[in-house]
Motif scaffolding. Sequence first.
Motif, PDB file in Angstrom:
ATOM      1  N   THR A 443      63.818  33.246  55.991  1.00 30.43           N
ATOM      2  CA  THR A 443      63.708  34.201  54.793  1.00 30.43           C
ATOM      3  C   THR A 443      62.340  34.944  54.872  1.00 30.43           C
ATOM      4  O   THR A 443      62.311  36.075  54.978  1.00 30.43           O
ATOM      5  CB  THR A 443      63.676  33.439  53.405  1.00 30.43           C
ATOM      6  OG1 THR A 443      64.860  32.787  53.532  1.00 30.43           O
ATOM      7  CG2 THR A 443      63.696  34.517  52.236  1.00 30.43           C
ATOM      8  N   LEU A 444      61.422  33.965  55.418  1.00 28.08           N
ATOM      9  CA  LEU A 444      60.086  34.845  55.747  1.00 28.08           C
ATOM     10  C   LEU A 444      60.131  35.811  56.764  1.00 28.08           C
ATOM     11  O   LEU A 444      59.728  37.053  56.472  1.00 28.08           O
ATOM     12  CB  LEU A 444      58.836  33.609  55.989  1.00 28.08           C
ATOM     13  CG  LEU A 444      58.450  32.666  54.768  1.00 28.08           C
ATOM     14  CD1 LEU A 444      57.397  31.730  55.358  1.00 28.08           C
ATOM     15  CD2 LEU A 444      57.965  33.629  53.757  1.00 28.08           C
ATOM     16  N   HIS A 446      62.698  37.661  57.691  1.00 30.45           N
ATOM     17  CA  HIS A 446      63.653  38.568  57.177  1.00 30.45           C
ATOM     18  C   HIS A 446      62.582  39.591  56.544  1.00 30.45           C
ATOM     19  O   HIS A 446      62.781  40.875  56.403  1.00 30.45           O
ATOM     20  CB  HIS A 446      64.696  38.091  56.448  1.00 30.45           C
ATOM     21  CG  HIS A 446      65.217  38.961  55.491  1.00 30.45           C
ATOM     22  ND1 HIS A 446      64.575  39.277  54.338  1.00 30.45           N
ATOM     23  CD2 HIS A 446      66.059  40.297  55.686  1.00 30.45           C
ATOM     24  CE1 HIS A 446      65.304  40.447  53.483  1.00 30.45           C
ATOM     25  NE2 HIS A 446      66.259  40.917  54.402  1.00 30.45           N
ATOM     26  N   ASP A 447      61.776  39.056  55.753  1.00 31.39           N
ATOM     27  CA  ASP A 447      60.988  39.957  54.862  1.00 31.39           C
ATOM     28  C   ASP A 447      59.997  40.749  55.700  1.00 31.39           C
ATOM     29  O   ASP A 447      59.693  41.896  55.285  1.00 31.39           O
ATOM     30  CB  ASP A 447      59.893  39.206  53.961  1.00 31.39           C
ATOM     31  CG  ASP A 447      60.797  38.335  52.958  1.00 31.39           C
ATOM     32  OD1 ASP A 447      61.990  38.550  52.664  1.00 31.39           O
ATOM     33  OD2 ASP A 447      60.312  37.258  52.468  1.00 31.39           O
ATOM     34  N   TRP A 601      68.217  44.808  56.520  1.00 32.97           N
ATOM     35  CA  TRP A 601      67.196  44.382  55.696  1.00 32.97           C
ATOM     36  C   TRP A 601      67.470  44.459  54.236  1.00 32.97           C
ATOM     37  O   TRP A 601      67.684  45.559  53.703  1.00 32.97           O
ATOM     38  CB  TRP A 601      65.624  45.032  55.907  1.00 32.97           C
ATOM     39  CG  TRP A 601      64.448  44.602  55.369  1.00 32.97           C
ATOM     40  CD1 TRP A 601      63.868  43.597  55.738  1.00 32.97           C
ATOM     41  CD2 TRP A 601      64.108  45.092  53.814  1.00 32.97           C
ATOM     42  NE1 TRP A 601      62.773  43.445  54.686  1.00 32.97           N
ATOM     43  CE2 TRP A 601      63.182  44.235  53.882  1.00 32.97           C
ATOM     44  CE3 TRP A 601      64.575  45.978  53.107  1.00 32.97           C
ATOM     45  CZ2 TRP A 601      62.225  44.510  52.473  1.00 32.97           C
ATOM     46  CZ3 TRP A 601      63.933  46.158  51.775  1.00 32.97           C
ATOM     47  CH2 TRP A 601      62.694  45.481  51.582  1.00 32.97           C
ATOM     48  N   LEU A 604      64.883  43.932  47.365  1.00 33.12           N
ATOM     49  CA  LEU A 604      64.670  43.145  46.634  1.00 33.12           C
ATOM     50  C   LEU A 604      65.763  42.790  45.781  1.00 33.12           C
ATOM     51  O   LEU A 604      65.740  41.637  45.241  1.00 33.12           O
ATOM     52  CB  LEU A 604      63.355  43.598  45.820  1.00 33.12           C
ATOM     53  CG  LEU A 604      62.590  42.621  44.700  1.00 33.12           C
ATOM     54  CD1 LEU A 604      62.133  41.478  45.482  1.00 33.12           C
ATOM     55  CD2 LEU A 604      61.592  43.176  43.663  1.00 33.12           C
ATOM     56  N   ARG A 607      67.663  40.304  47.635  1.00 32.05           N
ATOM     57  CA  ARG A 607      67.115  39.424  48.304  1.00 32.05           C
ATOM     58  C   ARG A 607      67.873  37.917  48.120  1.00 32.05           C
ATOM     59  O   ARG A 607      67.915  36.821  49.043  1.00 32.05           O
ATOM     60  CB  ARG A 607      65.642  39.290  48.275  1.00 32.05           C
ATOM     61  CG  ARG A 607      64.844  38.431  49.428  1.00 32.05           C
ATOM     62  CD  ARG A 607      63.559  38.458  48.886  1.00 32.05           C
ATOM     63  NE  ARG A 607      62.662  37.724  49.845  1.00 32.05           N
ATOM     64  CZ  ARG A 607      62.292  36.592  49.409  1.00 32.05           C
ATOM     65  NH1 ARG A 607      62.965  35.881  48.381  1.00 32.05           N
ATOM     66  NH2 ARG A 607      61.443  35.624  50.275  1.00 32.05           N
TER      67      ARG A 607
END
Length: 807
Positions: A443-444, A446-447, A601, A604, A607
């Motif tokens: 997840t990190l 991906h951000d 991507w 928000l 996510r």
Amino acid sequence: MADPVPVFTASRIAEIAGQDRKTIRDQLDVDQARPIQVKGQATQAWPVSALPATLRAHLQSLSEKHGYSDVTRFLENGRSRWQPNIPVGKIAPHHVATAKKRCAVFAPIVQAHRTAPITEIAELAQAAWKTSSGYPITERTIRRWIERAVDRDRGFEDWTRWAIYLDDDISSAAPLHPATAATVFGAVRLEEAIDAISEPHNPSPEDRSNVWLQAMIEADKIAGQEPKENLARDIVLTVLRRAQIPLAKNFGEALTVAYRRKRTRWIECGRVPSAIADLRPTNNKDRRWELPESDRTLLLRYFKNTGDIASAWRMARTNKALTAETIQRFTDNPSDKSYVPNSIRAALGSDPQRIDELKIGPRNAKLACGWIERDHSGYAPGDWWQGDDLTPPVYFWHEEQGIPVLTRGQIVMMIDCRTTHILGWVLGSDRNYNSRQIRHLITLCHDLHGLPRKGFYFERGIWKNSRVLKGKVNQTIVGMEETETGLREFGLDFRHALTPREKLIERVFGLLQNRMESVRGYCGRNEMKDCPEKVREWKLNVESGRNHPREYFLHKEDWNAEIERIVADYNGEKHGRRAKLIPRQSPSEAYQGRTTSDVVWLPLGCRHLLAHHRLTVIVTRNGIRLPSGSLGGGLYRNEATGSVIGQKVLVSVNPDDLSYITMLELDRSNPRLVERANPLAAFSDYPSEISATTAQLRAHNRHGQNIYRIVSAGEKPEAFRPVRADRKTIEVGAEMTRQAAERKDQARFVSDGRRFVESESVKSGLPIRAGNTPDKIARQREAAELRREALREIERERGEKAAEEIS
């Protein structure tokens, strides 16, 4: 009075003779020994005259070989004459001239005043140097020159040997240009062949053959006619001697004999290169002895059991298991019991190494043998990601419930396969990591970078079997909403490496650990073997409670910042021009050049699709139980779960926060938050915990009670006449029921409160009389709870104070 005749111990004689001490001691006559003191211990020693004749003859040959005049001096010094690192014939002329000048000035003085102090010798040498050269040199420099010459002399006292006066940083003479050689000697092609040798002091067989071939050709050209043969020989030998190429045993008579022998064969065989070829390898091959295959198999079998070639050879000879041909060929009483003939070692080859590898197991043998090379040109940066865990070789500390804990933790890291660019990492404090940390790392990453285009290249184990990463597909269910897919929901593929060599990240970890060696708290790659002594001492002081870990080690936050610096240095360092993946580029430069227009991507609002793991479960009578392991196996329930008992629902779990889950319909509609039902301690006496747990359970069970009331309210007995009441009567009955229920609740509150106050009175030792009214009970309960919190605070302060006193 000291004995003027030098004596030597058996250990010294064995060391110089190159034999076993026990073997030498058995040859010596104890009656001729003389007692001496060695390091404060009494021992026996023998003069050279008392040694056996065979041993003395052996030592005499060794002393002559090493340049000593007698055996006594050889035993005293035990070393050969000092030689410069460059052959004397190839030293630059100005170095030779300087050394000879020093030798002419210092040799007479040192030889005449050898027993005088070095200061006196330096003063005399300083005056002689000024007289000879016309300019002064400091006493310190003169003293350094003389001390270096004495050290290089090694006890021979040959002060007229100019080589011992050479400087330390001497250089070779510039190679003679072929044109100059042609002018002086007329041997251009021979000079070219000599200059082509990469290692003149150790030429290869091909270099030797080429030099001799060119020497014969140059001799033919120079001789031309029979009367000039001697001239050709002198010119060729002069060139070879000046080059200092070791073509024979020495550069004198041996080189001349070798030239004459090759020259004769060259002329007799018609001047063909094969006439002067070195036939020793071919002749030796024809005469070479071959170890019988049965003996070879037997020795390998013994080696498998002993793990040592010398032990296998010795055991085979002791048991007389070898063939008679092999036993008769080699000596039966070697000087060293571990001696193995070179021909036996050569016959065994690399098979002992393969046996050692296979003894550990087939996987170890597979890793130690050849491998398949991979071509990484078929994919682009950002296509595949690779992750793995690293136990860093650095200790750090963190706090758990106010107590400092020293640990190495785990680093879970992700890189891009094409560029080896480090995308992100997660530092854990525990000894082991779990799949939730891996999902959090993804997840990190991906951000920061989006998702990979194709998928992940992981190892096996938890990286392959975790449901949080790959899900668990039920082949009997067709609908995607009823399938636990993990990250495969985004079209990502998973590949898994079979061996560590297949993982690019292992090399990245090695480079990162190289940079960690300068970090405080570094404990080595293999802590059991290469941990620094000071780190062992620090760790012992912390574990024993003598010191706080902050005095020696980094805090977790500081260590995380240090990892960030190390990663930045690695990503910014350029690879070499011969690198396979990104030559002449740094990982950051190569990764920044990727295209991002086709990278997924999630914004928000979407996510949660990546951050949450979705799975289908059946709600039980006790609530929703998640699978143990990666999801923790927690229990979740509230009023929302009570209405769907026995039904299949879709659950969305955030691996980073397991305090709640989100329950949805199978079509991903109607989201409802469900809190975690933490287990209650078996003997808990905290009302707040008991009431919260009880309230959560009541909420879960309330739906069934409500349904029962609704169904029961509609039932009517048919055997009696129905009664019809007016509105006022119904309202009065409802009010009465309400007041009765309120009174019942107050009575229950007073009863529970009195028991609580009386229990607290007994625990605190204070005579408290419980009240009878709800208001008084409420005040007494509040006071008791405040008193309990105060006692807890006092106990906590006492514990901290005691810990500080201990540390």
